[in-house]
Motif scaffolding. Structure first.
Motif, PDB file in Angstrom:
ATOM      1  N   ILE A 234      15.865  -6.062 -37.396  1.00  0.00           N
ATOM      2  CA  ILE A 234      14.730  -6.313 -38.279  1.00  0.00           C
ATOM      3  C   ILE A 234      15.023  -5.712 -39.645  1.00  0.00           C
ATOM      4  CG2 ILE A 234      12.233  -6.088 -38.586  1.00  0.00           C
ATOM      5  CD1 ILE A 234      12.007  -5.764 -35.546  1.00  0.00           C
ATOM      6  N   SER A 235      15.740  -6.478 -40.441  1.00  0.00           N
ATOM      7  CA  SER A 235      16.056  -6.065 -41.807  1.00  0.00           C
ATOM      8  C   SER A 235      15.143  -6.751 -42.818  1.00  0.00           C
ATOM      9  CB  SER A 235      17.517  -6.374 -42.141  1.00  0.00           C
ATOM     10  OG  SER A 235      17.800  -7.747 -41.935  1.00  0.00           O
ATOM     11  N   ASP A 236      14.603  -7.920 -42.462  1.00  0.00           N
ATOM     12  CA  ASP A 236      13.763  -8.693 -43.381  1.00  0.00           C
ATOM     13  C   ASP A 236      12.372  -8.968 -42.834  1.00  0.00           C
ATOM     14  OD1 ASP A 236      15.795  -8.947 -45.336  1.00  0.00           O
ATOM     15  OD2 ASP A 236      16.713 -10.544 -44.175  1.00  0.00           O
ATOM     16  N   GLY A 237      11.959  -8.244 -41.787  1.00  0.00           N
ATOM     17  CA  GLY A 237      10.645  -8.471 -41.205  1.00  0.00           C
ATOM     18  C   GLY A 237      10.707  -9.448 -40.045  1.00  0.00           C
ATOM     19  N   ILE A 238       9.823  -9.290 -39.041  1.00  0.00           N
ATOM     20  CA  ILE A 238       9.940 -10.122 -37.844  1.00  0.00           C
ATOM     21  C   ILE A 238       9.554 -11.578 -38.099  1.00  0.00           C
ATOM     22  CG2 ILE A 238       9.651  -8.206 -36.241  1.00  0.00           C
ATOM     23  CD1 ILE A 238       6.812  -9.219 -35.701  1.00  0.00           C
ATOM     24  N   ALA A 239       8.801 -11.848 -39.156  1.00  0.00           N
ATOM     25  CA  ALA A 239       8.512 -13.255 -39.462  1.00  0.00           C
ATOM     26  C   ALA A 239       9.807 -14.008 -39.710  1.00  0.00           C
ATOM     27  CB  ALA A 239       7.598 -13.352 -40.682  1.00  0.00           C
TER      28      ALA A 239
ATOM     29  N   PHE B 263      -1.009  -5.954 -42.130  1.00  0.00           N
ATOM     30  CA  PHE B 263      -0.573  -7.284 -41.696  1.00  0.00           C
ATOM     31  C   PHE B 263       0.726  -7.675 -42.392  1.00  0.00           C
ATOM     32  CE2 PHE B 263      -0.601 -11.937 -41.773  1.00  0.00           C
ATOM     33  CZ  PHE B 263      -0.960 -12.246 -40.469  1.00  0.00           C
ATOM     34  N   LYS B 264       0.758  -7.491 -43.699  1.00  0.00           N
ATOM     35  CA  LYS B 264       1.938  -7.856 -44.481  1.00  0.00           C
ATOM     36  C   LYS B 264       3.142  -7.018 -44.098  1.00  0.00           C
ATOM     37  CE  LYS B 264       3.654  -8.056 -49.259  1.00  0.00           C
ATOM     38  NZ  LYS B 264       3.317  -7.804 -50.684  1.00  0.00           N
ATOM     39  N   TRP B 265       2.968  -5.705 -44.023  1.00  0.00           N
ATOM     40  CA  TRP B 265       4.102  -4.824 -43.758  1.00  0.00           C
ATOM     41  C   TRP B 265       4.668  -5.004 -42.353  1.00  0.00           C
ATOM     42  CZ3 TRP B 265       1.108  -0.026 -46.022  1.00  0.00           C
ATOM     43  CH2 TRP B 265       1.110  -0.116 -47.419  1.00  0.00           C
TER      44      TRP B 265
ATOM     45  N   GLY C 190      10.465  -5.166 -44.880  1.00  0.00           N
ATOM     46  CA  GLY C 190      11.899  -5.107 -44.620  1.00  0.00           C
ATOM     47  C   GLY C 190      12.413  -3.713 -44.351  1.00  0.00           C
ATOM     48  N   GLU C 191      13.609  -3.674 -43.800  1.00  0.00           N
ATOM     49  CA  GLU C 191      14.425  -2.467 -43.669  1.00  0.00           C
ATOM     50  C   GLU C 191      13.875  -1.435 -42.697  1.00  0.00           C
ATOM     51  OE1 GLU C 191      15.122  -1.275 -47.757  1.00  0.00           O
ATOM     52  OE2 GLU C 191      16.824  -2.647 -47.887  1.00  0.00           O
ATOM     53  N   ASP C 192      13.140  -1.891 -41.665  1.00  0.00           N
ATOM     54  CA  ASP C 192      12.844  -0.981 -40.563  1.00  0.00           C
ATOM     55  C   ASP C 192      14.100  -0.756 -39.727  1.00  0.00           C
ATOM     56  OD1 ASP C 192      10.089  -0.291 -40.817  1.00  0.00           O
ATOM     57  OD2 ASP C 192       9.541  -2.314 -40.197  1.00  0.00           O
ATOM     58  N   PHE C 193      14.969  -1.761 -39.688  1.00  0.00           N
ATOM     59  CA  PHE C 193      16.207  -1.726 -38.903  1.00  0.00           C
ATOM     60  C   PHE C 193      15.944  -1.419 -37.433  1.00  0.00           C
ATOM     61  CE2 PHE C 193      17.851  -0.741 -43.250  1.00  0.00           C
ATOM     62  CZ  PHE C 193      18.418  -1.992 -43.452  1.00  0.00           C
ATOM     63  N   GLU C 194      14.789  -1.929 -36.941  1.00  0.00           N
ATOM     64  CA  GLU C 194      14.531  -1.947 -35.511  1.00  0.00           C
ATOM     65  C   GLU C 194      15.161  -3.221 -34.943  1.00  0.00           C
ATOM     66  OE1 GLU C 194      13.359   0.416 -33.812  1.00  0.00           O
ATOM     67  OE2 GLU C 194      12.384   1.721 -35.277  1.00  0.00           O
TER      68      GLU C 194
ATOM     69  N   TYR D  67      11.312 -10.099 -46.240  1.00  0.00           N
ATOM     70  CA  TYR D  67      11.390  -9.128 -47.342  1.00  0.00           C
ATOM     71  C   TYR D  67      12.251  -9.650 -48.484  1.00  0.00           C
ATOM     72  CZ  TYR D  67      12.752  -4.628 -49.416  1.00  0.00           C
ATOM     73  OH  TYR D  67      12.997  -3.585 -50.251  1.00  0.00           O
ATOM     74  N   THR D  68      11.783  -9.471 -49.705  1.00  0.00           N
ATOM     75  CA  THR D  68      12.579  -9.891 -50.855  1.00  0.00           C
ATOM     76  C   THR D  68      13.022  -8.665 -51.652  1.00  0.00           C
ATOM     77  OG1 THR D  68      12.567 -11.070 -52.966  1.00  0.00           O
ATOM     78  CG2 THR D  68      10.446 -10.303 -52.162  1.00  0.00           C
TER      79      THR D  68
END
Length: 325
Positions: free
Chosen positions: A212-217, A253-255, A260-264, A320-321
């Protein structure tokens, strides 16, 4: 500092991995592995695009850049072993700051017993940091985004939205507020890739995986597309840190979806292997949450759907941008 003096200053005194035959000091490095497949990944970070002096100390630039690559290795089911660094250095950067960048990388590399085995340094107008990481995975044990199957459980590790919240605080909050929410700031500056957890999953027969570098969406859609399956995610099951509730529902909701960059890690696993995966998570002190299921719906395959407020809506790619940094 002259180029060769700088190279000598970052050259390791010893190598942790027995696979390193030749490291820094020749035209190229030599690494030898026998019964494993080699994984390679590269990531490039550019000043004022992927990081900024406003939010990131030189130490954290190096740390986070290496973490991004290590997370990619973990998402393939592998173990990181060594890395190569190429850096473009502008005149405005002091030697001490450059040393701090490498110190940040070394601090994280020590956690995973990794070696710096080479790289390149050139001058330029802005700082550019490009890291290539080598890793290994047992033959036949690599994890792919395309391995999701019908009835799989969708899972994520850790809590989501932390790093995005941390960036928000660094850009907008007072020092007092940043101290209050230090957890989120640290999650942005010093993420910890899930290598230990995934390396204990060798006996899981099949698992699709993405970091998860750019968000799960974004990441969930990549799994849906490559597996040609339908992913159904329940928003209320997405794990978040307790302090995230201090922020607005819109921010949460957005986050949690596009931060981005949770790296999960997000992945899918068969129902019969879910109990074993939870046991591995407990053994490695990893939080793991089931957030949805995989379906085989020919009319929706290749897409992700979000169950939220008693409605099922298509979850578009909206990751994530970096340019917002």
């Amino acid at each position: 500092m002259k180029e060769f003096d700088f190279i000598r200053s970052i050259q390791p005194n010893f190598y942790r991995q027995p696979s390193v035959v030749k490291g820094i000091g020749d035209d190229a490095a030599i690494v030898r592995h026998t019964n494993e497949d080699i994984i390679t990944t590269v990531d490039t970070m550019v000043e004022n695009v992927h990081f900024s002096a406003k939010t990131t100390e030189p130490f954290h630039i190096g740390y986070r850049a290496l973490a991004a690559n290590i997370s990619d290795i973990a998402a393939m089911g592998g173990k990181p072993t060594s890395y190569v660094v190429s850096i473009v250095i502008p005149d405005s950067w002091a030697a001490a700051d450059l040393q701090a960048i490498y110190h940040g990388m070394e601090e994280l590399a020590k956690v995973f017993n990794m070696d710096l085995i080479g790289g390149d340094t050139v001058s330029g107008e802005q700082l550019v940091l490009s890291i290539t990481v080598l890793g290994t995975v047992l033959k036949g044990k690599a994890r792919y985004r395309s391995d999701a199957q019908e009835h799989d459980i969708i899972f994520v590790t850790g809590t989501l939205g932390d790093a995005a919240c941390g960036l928000h605080l660094l850009l907008n909050a007072t020092h007092k507020e940043q101290d209050k929410y230090r957890y989120f700031v640290k999650r942005h500056q010093m993420p910890m890739p899930r290598v230990s957890f995934i390396n204990h999953c060798e006996n899981i027969t099949r698992m699709s995986l993405n970091d998860i570098s750019d968000g799960i969406a974004n990441e969930a859609n990549e799994i849906a597309e490559t597996s040609d399956k339908t992913l159904i995610i329940e928003y209320d099951k997405i794990p978040s840190h307790s302090q995230l509730a201090d922020f607005s529902p819109e921010q949460q909701f957005k986050w949690s979806l596009t931060g981005g960059e949770d790296f999960e890690l997000i992945g899918t696993v068969s129902e019969k292997d879910w109990k074993q995966l939870k046991t591995i998570a407990k053994k490695t002190n990893t939080k793991i949450s089931a957030i949805g299921t995989v379906r085989n719906d020919w009319n929706k395959n290749g897409t992700v759907w979000l169950q939220h407020n008693h409605q099922l809506k298509k979850l578009e790619k909206s990751g994530y941008t970096h340019l917002s940094r």
